[in-house]
Structure formats: C-alpha cells, structure tokens
Design a protein around this motif. Structure first.
Motif, PDB file in Angstrom:
ATOM      1  N   THR A 378      -3.704   3.206   9.418  1.00 26.51           N
ATOM      2  CA  THR A 378      -4.724   3.327   8.752  1.00 26.51           C
ATOM      3  C   THR A 378      -5.406   3.771   8.386  1.00 26.51           C
ATOM      4  O   THR A 378      -5.622   3.187   7.177  1.00 26.51           O
ATOM      5  CB  THR A 378      -5.994   3.123  10.345  1.00 26.51           C
ATOM      6  OG1 THR A 378      -5.203   2.154  11.164  1.00 26.51           O
ATOM      7  CG2 THR A 378      -7.087   2.169   9.730  1.00 26.51           C
ATOM      8  N   LEU A 379      -4.938   5.022   8.216  1.00 23.99           N
ATOM      9  CA  LEU A 379      -5.605   5.990   7.117  1.00 23.99           C
ATOM     10  C   LEU A 379      -5.049   5.776   5.625  1.00 23.99           C
ATOM     11  O   LEU A 379      -5.672   5.938   4.538  1.00 23.99           O
ATOM     12  CB  LEU A 379      -6.016   7.544   8.240  1.00 23.99           C
ATOM     13  CG  LEU A 379      -7.175   7.734   8.643  1.00 23.99           C
ATOM     14  CD1 LEU A 379      -6.734   9.188   8.815  1.00 23.99           C
ATOM     15  CD2 LEU A 379      -8.020   7.979   7.497  1.00 23.99           C
ATOM     16  N   ALA A 380      -4.054   5.586   5.991  1.00 25.76           N
ATOM     17  CA  ALA A 380      -3.309   5.741   5.022  1.00 25.76           C
ATOM     18  C   ALA A 380      -3.433   4.609   3.906  1.00 25.76           C
ATOM     19  O   ALA A 380      -3.784   4.056   2.891  1.00 25.76           O
ATOM     20  CB  ALA A 380      -1.342   5.585   5.341  1.00 25.76           C
ATOM     21  N   CYS A 381      -3.438   3.499   4.871  1.00 29.55           N
ATOM     22  CA  CYS A 381      -4.010   1.719   4.365  1.00 29.55           C
ATOM     23  C   CYS A 381      -5.291   2.279   3.714  1.00 29.55           C
ATOM     24  O   CYS A 381      -5.272   1.343   2.837  1.00 29.55           O
ATOM     25  CB  CYS A 381      -3.560   1.044   5.361  1.00 29.55           C
ATOM     26  SG  CYS A 381      -1.530   0.480   6.093  1.00 29.55           S
ATOM     27  N   GLY A 382      -5.943   2.426   3.920  1.00 26.99           N
ATOM     28  CA  GLY A 382      -6.861   2.708   4.217  1.00 26.99           C
ATOM     29  C   GLY A 382      -8.048   3.536   2.711  1.00 26.99           C
ATOM     30  O   GLY A 382      -8.435   3.161   1.762  1.00 26.99           O
ATOM     31  N   SER A 385      -6.022   1.661  -0.712  1.00 28.70           N
ATOM     32  CA  SER A 385      -6.207   0.965  -0.867  1.00 28.70           C
ATOM     33  C   SER A 385      -6.783   0.660  -2.366  1.00 28.70           C
ATOM     34  O   SER A 385      -6.973  -0.236  -3.228  1.00 28.70           O
ATOM     35  CB  SER A 385      -7.034  -0.295   0.285  1.00 28.70           C
ATOM     36  OG  SER A 385      -7.938   0.800   0.036  1.00 28.70           O
ATOM     37  N   ALA A 386      -8.070   1.182  -2.574  1.00 27.03           N
ATOM     38  CA  ALA A 386      -8.159   1.831  -4.557  1.00 27.03           C
ATOM     39  C   ALA A 386      -7.376   2.183  -4.561  1.00 27.03           C
ATOM     40  O   ALA A 386      -7.862   1.650  -6.527  1.00 27.03           O
ATOM     41  CB  ALA A 386      -8.757   2.807  -3.752  1.00 27.03           C
ATOM     42  N   SER A 387      -6.024   1.997  -5.077  1.00 25.71           N
ATOM     43  CA  SER A 387      -5.250   3.484  -5.396  1.00 25.71           C
ATOM     44  C   SER A 387      -4.262   2.122  -6.023  1.00 25.71           C
ATOM     45  O   SER A 387      -3.491   0.939  -5.972  1.00 25.71           O
ATOM     46  CB  SER A 387      -4.024   3.960  -5.334  1.00 25.71           C
ATOM     47  OG  SER A 387      -3.000   4.233  -5.873  1.00 25.71           O
ATOM     48  N   ALA A 388      -4.124   2.488  -8.083  1.00 22.48           N
ATOM     49  CA  ALA A 388      -2.873   1.217  -8.362  1.00 22.48           C
ATOM     50  C   ALA A 388      -1.661   1.726  -8.137  1.00 22.48           C
ATOM     51  O   ALA A 388      -0.836   0.708  -8.487  1.00 22.48           O
ATOM     52  CB  ALA A 388      -3.048   1.094 -10.306  1.00 22.48           C
ATOM     53  N   ARG A 389      -0.777   2.738  -7.573  1.00 25.47           N
ATOM     54  CA  ARG A 389       0.121   3.407  -6.953  1.00 25.47           C
ATOM     55  C   ARG A 389       0.120   3.527  -5.358  1.00 25.47           C
ATOM     56  O   ARG A 389       0.335   4.813  -5.262  1.00 25.47           O
ATOM     57  CB  ARG A 389       0.809   3.768  -8.129  1.00 25.47           C
ATOM     58  CG  ARG A 389       0.308   3.414  -9.330  1.00 25.47           C
ATOM     59  CD  ARG A 389       0.863   4.641  -9.878  1.00 25.47           C
ATOM     60  NE  ARG A 389       1.411   3.793 -11.688  1.00 25.47           N
ATOM     61  CZ  ARG A 389       0.316   4.253 -12.165  1.00 25.47           C
ATOM     62  NH1 ARG A 389      -0.947   3.684 -11.966  1.00 25.47           N
ATOM     63  NH2 ARG A 389       0.687   3.429 -13.350  1.00 25.47           N
ATOM     64  N   PRO A 390      -0.199   2.889  -4.449  1.00 25.92           N
ATOM     65  CA  PRO A 390      -0.245   3.065  -3.114  1.00 25.92           C
ATOM     66  C   PRO A 390       1.146   3.635  -2.291  1.00 25.92           C
ATOM     67  O   PRO A 390      -0.038   5.004  -2.447  1.00 25.92           O
ATOM     68  CB  PRO A 390      -1.186   1.721  -2.745  1.00 25.92           C
ATOM     69  CG  PRO A 390      -0.493   0.696  -3.303  1.00 25.92           C
ATOM     70  CD  PRO A 390      -0.180   1.121  -4.521  1.00 25.92           C
ATOM     71  N   SER A 391       2.034   3.675  -2.200  1.00 26.61           N
ATOM     72  CA  SER A 391       3.246   4.003  -2.183  1.00 26.61           C
ATOM     73  C   SER A 391       3.100   5.312  -2.509  1.00 26.61           C
ATOM     74  O   SER A 391       3.143   6.283  -1.468  1.00 26.61           O
ATOM     75  CB  SER A 391       4.182   2.964  -2.345  1.00 26.61           C
ATOM     76  OG  SER A 391       4.512   3.231  -4.285  1.00 26.61           O
TER      77      SER A 391
END
Length: 664
Positions: A378-382, A385-391
C-alpha cells in the motif's frame, strides 16, 4: 569573496538545507517524546508522520497538514465502516479494503499537489488500521483511536516547528520567483522579436515556461496558508499566472506569424525592434503603455499587426498585475488541473492488482508477516503514484527499506540495550535519520531517503515498550521488501505510466483542449484552456525523455494547440461582438453557416487528426475567410475576425505542424 560574503552565500544555499534537516529531526523527536509521555502505543507512527510531512516552507507544511488531517480522518472512518460491515468475513473485508485503497490512490492521481497526499493517506490509514484487524477484529476501535492520535500528534509537531522555529515563508520565495520569471520572459521576448533564436531553442524555452507555470500554481496554493495577506491576494496571483500564460501564447503566435510571412516581418521590423528595446528597459510597464497607445494609430490591423497588438496588450496586463496595479478586468478563474481518465483507471487497476495479490497470498498461506506485506504494498503504490516512473521510485524505496532493516537490526540488538534516557536515545537516532532525510530532500535520491526513514520508523523505532525480537524485525522487513519488489514489477508491467498507449491518451486529451476552445462556454474559457493545456504538457514532460523525438512531438502539439486554441477563443469573442444585423440576409446566413463549420471542423481535427479532417478544416477556414473578405467594407471589427481566421489557416497549412501523417 570575503568571509562574510561566503557565510551569507552558504546561508542562502546549503545552509537552508541544513536548517530544514535540523527542523525535521527536531519535530520527529518532539513527536516521539510526547507520544512516549502520553503512553501512546506506537510513538513510531508519530515519528513517521513528521518525516513524511516536513517541507522547507511553513505554508507547505500547513497545507500538507490540512489534507493529511482530512485524509487520516477519512481513512479512520473507512476502517471502522468496513470492519463493521464485513465483521469476521476476512476475504470480503480484504477485498473491500483493496477497492478502497485503489480508489483513494486513483483519486490522488486525479487531485494532485497536496490534495494528492490527502487521498493517499485516506487509503494508507485505512490499511494501517484495518490490516491488523483482520486477525483481531475486537481491537479495531482502539487501534483506530490510537493510530489517529499518533498521526495527529505528528501533524501538530510538524506544523508548530515549521511555523515557529526559524520559519521560511513561500511568499518571499514567490516574489523572487516572479521577478526572475519576468526578467527571463523579457529577455526571451526580445530575442524572439529580433529573430535570434532557432526553432529548437524557442521550443525549449516555451517548454521551460510550462514547468514554471505549473510550479507557480503549486507555490501559490500553499503560500495562501501562511498569512491573511497571501489569502487575500490569492485571486490576484491566479490572475497574474493567467496573464503570463496569455502573454506566452501571444508571443508564440506572433513568432509563428513572422516565421510564415517574411513580408510581414520586413514591414513590422521597425516596430519589432522598438518593442525589443522596450523589453530590455527597466521601466517596462511605462514604455509598454506608451507603445500600446501609439500602436493602434500606426498600424493597419493585418494578421501580424493584430497579433503584435494583442501581445503588447496581454504583456502589459501581466506586467501591471505583477507590480500590484488594480485591474479593471474580471479576475481569472481557478487553475484547472487535468488528468486523463485512462491514467486514473490504469492507476486503479494497477494498485488493485498489487494489493489484492499480496493480500490473497497472505490469507491462503496464513503468513504471520503478511499484514506488513500488504501495508508495504500500500505504501509503495501510494507514495509512488505521483512519480512518472513509479517502478524506479519503488525500487529506490526498496533499497532504502533494506538499509533500514539492517540499521534497525543493529539498533535493536546493540544500541537500544546499551543506552538509557531520552536525550541519549535522540542522539543515537539522529545520524541515521539525518542521512535518510538528507537523501529524501534531493529528487534524484528521494526514494532511498523516504524508504529508509519511513520503514526504519515503522519497523525499528522505539516504542514505550520495546520488544527485543530481531526475528520479528527481519520477518516483517522481508515481507515488506518482497511486497515492494512485487509492486515495482507490477508498475513496470501492468500499464506503466510511460507506456505508449497511455502517453497517447494524455496527448489526445491535450489536443482536445483546442476542441474545448471551439465548444466551451466563453465565460472564463481562456483560463480553462491555458491551465489545462499547460498542466497536461507538464505531465507529458514528466513521462517523456527530454529532447527525445517523442518529447518534441508532444511539444509541437502543445504549441499548435495553444496557437489555434487561442485564435479560436479570440475569433469567437470577435464574432460575438460582430454586428451581423447590418449585413444582407444572404451574407449573414453565409457567415453564420461558415463560422459554425469552422468551429465544428477544428474541434474534429484536434480530436481525430488525419489528412481528411485536416483538409476539411482548411476548407472551412478558407470558406469563412472568403465570406469575411466580402464583409470588409462594413467595419473595423471584421478585420479582426479576418486576422484570426488567417492565423488559424496559416497554422493548419504550416509544413512543420504535426497534423501531417509524417509527424505523427
């Protein structure tokens, strides 16, 4: 440089970073100490809140605190409601919680800046409270109240320290930013008017202004929290940014007109040179007023002359607002951020898959540390989410979390048993937390710092009653790392933000802003059009590699959308004031029919750009030009209508425009 000058330079640059670092640690230790004094169950949650919340400016912390407070309260309520509805129904409860978290993170992508964090907290808080309640439903109410108290304590400590301890105010930085932006714009305008810049150089400068416009809106938003004066001037600052967007669009349209018509540039050369000298003058507002007063009598309102006049008019409006002069015009409407519904849907699906898969594995295997895995996912996804490169961001967080686990193991086994007293505890915690906060302050290493600080506090920070169980720390840490790695893989595979299809949808929404200029209500249309176009281009600049072919393609679409969209808005305003009743019936009907076709075909062209829609749009504009030319003897306002029609036609037939299939 003297020693005094060196010290002042350090205080204005690196010294500010160290001040922010010291204030962050101070707020974290105050929150931990108060939580321990009040015997709250987990002081570590209060510490985590301060690290996530602290920002360089007081207004940023206050704005973030407001949304964090609202998000936390909403998450607490959601945890209680879901726990009551799905009591002792583990699978349904986890499924509902997954849907709630995914919806919150999707809304966070839709509502960006500090509202983003409010929605993220609404999802994260519900998971943080609700996940332990899966195995202990009787403790849901106590856990909700305790967690809420700990989070609110962190909010209060962050806000108080930021506002009272050597406060930095965004309003001062905002004034400096405006002065620098105006100087850069004046220099850029002078270069454009003299034709000194290449096409690529001009496009890059316009793209840089996009980032400044979006960044100004963010700064303006949290500066309003700092003082009543900033709140009272909030709408004035909105008008200032709107005027700047208008001036940039006018400058681009004028530049394109000069590029396409060398005869017009030669004819207007003396006026352009005079205006360029004015932009290099200190008293810009005074000389612009004098220039505008004589411009109308010295120029015939051909296409280029009309664009020159409107550029001077909009620039003067921008300069007047910037020096605090009252404006007789209606204030600008609210800045509208745009996010593609496909991006929102992709975020919902991606988040739901990650959390649901992690929770399913936890339930079917009865994994003791599975709850921490779900919280980590949950923390990782949240937070990504504002990053253009979430991975990439999640991978950085994973590395930071791994270092936090090792550091936490050393503290749990060797540091905590060897120290006594709160002062010594703070002294031992300061070095690793300061290192993590330092990394979090820099965009390139923010993921490492956030991962370290958040998970060190959640896994290894001291509570009122410390449990010396290294195995539990390692198991919970391993669960978090596995979940975050799975989240990183999912973000790279399941409709990643940079996938070509998703970028294409965002680009299509940017093009649709020109259709909005043709179809939207005229009241406040200019502000909605400019804010939406610049906001969408800002998102594309984050997704695409700078100076790549795709980035330049998107920038070309933004510039042609601004040019045509602004011309269509001006055309609609002029057509609205045109006294068509004085024309013969046949001419009036021909104008109404041709103008309606222009509005329809331009909107269709930008929604579905291809050779067929381009030919129809050009034909419609040419037909309207022919009708308008037959009305030229009827008044000055017809010449303005004709000028904007010529702007649209020249933009459509420009060989460098992206309408042609070779450019798409």
């Amino acid at each position: 440089m003297s020693t005094r000058d060196s010290i002042q330079d350090w205080l204005a640059t690196d010294g500010l970073a160290w001040l922010h670092l010291a204030k962050t640690l101070f707020a974290a230790f105050i929150a931990m100490g108060i939580a321990m004094r009040f015997e709250l169950p987990q002081p570590r949650v209060a510490m985590t809140t301060t690290f996530v919340l602290m920002q360089p400016f007081a207004g940023m912390v206050l704005a973030k605190s407001v949304y964090r407070f609202a998000g936390t309260a909403l998450g607490m309520l959601a945890a209680l409601v879901l726990g009551a509805v799905f009591v002792q129904q583990t699978e349904l409860y986890v499924l509902a919680l997954t849907a709630w978290v995914a919806a919150c993170i999707a809304l966070a992508v839709r509502h960006r800046q500090f509202r983003w964090y409010g929605f993220v907290l609404a999802g994260y808080t519900a998971a943080l409270i609700g996940i332990p309640a899966v195995t202990d439903p009787n403790g849901l109410l106590i856990a909700t109240l305790s967690r809420g108290a700990e989070v609110m304590l962190g909010i209060v400590c962050s806000s108080v320290v930021s506002a009272l301890v050597f406060p930095r105010h965004a309003s001062a930085t905002l004034a400096q930013t405006l002065a620098r932006r105006q100087a850069r714009f004046a220099s850029f305008a002078a270069d454009v008017l003299r034709g000194r810049l290449s096409r690529i150089a001009r496009e890059r400068r316009f793209a840089d202004f996009v980032d400044e416009i979006v960044g100004f809106e963010a700064t303006r938003g949290f500066a309003a929290y700092e003082s009543p004066a900033m709140r009272s001037g909030h709408r004035g600052l909105a008008g200032l940014n709107s005027a700047f967007m208008d001036a940039c669009a006018r400058l681009h349209a004028l530049d394109q007109s000069m590029k396409r018509a060398s005869i017009a540039r030669d004819a207007l050369a003396p006026f352009l040179e005079e205006l360029a000298r004015i932009f290099e003058h200190d008293a810009l507002d005074v000389h612009l007023r004098e220039y505008k007063a004589t411009l109308a009598t010295r120029l015939d309102f051909t296409t280029s002359a009309e664009l020159l006049y409107r550029f001077v008019d909009d620039t003067l409006r921008y300069v007047s607002i910037s020096i605090g002069e009252p404006s007789n015009e209606r204030m600008a409407s609210r800045y509208e951020a745009k996010t593609s519904r496909f991006v929102i849907a992709a975020t919902f699906v991606r988040t739901g898959i990650v959390i649901a898969a992690t929770a399913w594995f936890w339930i079917v295997t009865a994994w003791p540390s599975g709850g921490h895995a779900v919280i980590g996912a949950t923390l990782a996804c949240g937070l990504s989410s504002a990053s253009a490169r979430p991975s990439k961001f999640i991978a950085q967080m994973t590395m930071g979390a791994a270092i936090a686990i090792v550091t936490g193991y050393l503290f749990l086994c060797h540091v905590y048993p060897a120290i006594d007293g709160f002062t010594l505890l703070c002294a031992m915690l300061a070095p690793p937390l300061a290192a993590g906060a330092f990394l979090a302050m820099r965009p390139a290493s923010a993921g490492y710092g956030i991962g370290f600080c958040v998970f060190f506090c959640l896994l290894a920070a001291p509570d009122n009653r410390i449990v010396y169980d290294p195995d539990l720390l390692l198991n919970n840490g391993l669960a978090i790392i596995v979940a975050m790695l799975a989240a990183a893989i999912a973000c790279a595979v399941v409709v990643p933000p940079r996938t070509q299809w998703l970028v294409g949808r965002t680009l299509a929404q940017l093009r649709a802003m020109a259709a909005l200029a043709c179809e939207g209500k005229l009241a406040g249309l200019g502000e909605r059009f400019h804010s939406g176009t610049h906001d969408l281009m800002s998102q594309l600049r984050g997704l695409l590699v700078r100076r790549s072919r795709e980035h330049r393609h998107a920038l070309s679409w933004m510039l042609v959308t601004l040019e045509v969209g602004q011309a269509m808005i001006d055309l609609r305003h002029e057509a609205r004031t045109l006294n068509v009743q004085r024309f013969p019936d046949a001419l009036r009907i021909a104008w109404s029919t041709s103008f309606a076709r222009v509005l329809r075909d331009i909107a269709v062209l930008f929604r579905q750009p291809d050779s067929g829609t381009l030919r129809r749009a050009i034909s419609s504009v040419v037909a309207s030009i022919i009708v308008a030319e037959s009305m030229l003897d009827e008044g000055h306002d017809v010449r303005r209508v004709l000028a904007y029609l010529h702007v649209v036609r020249s933009a459509l037939v420009d060989p460098d425009a992206p309408f042609d299939a070779r450019h798409r």
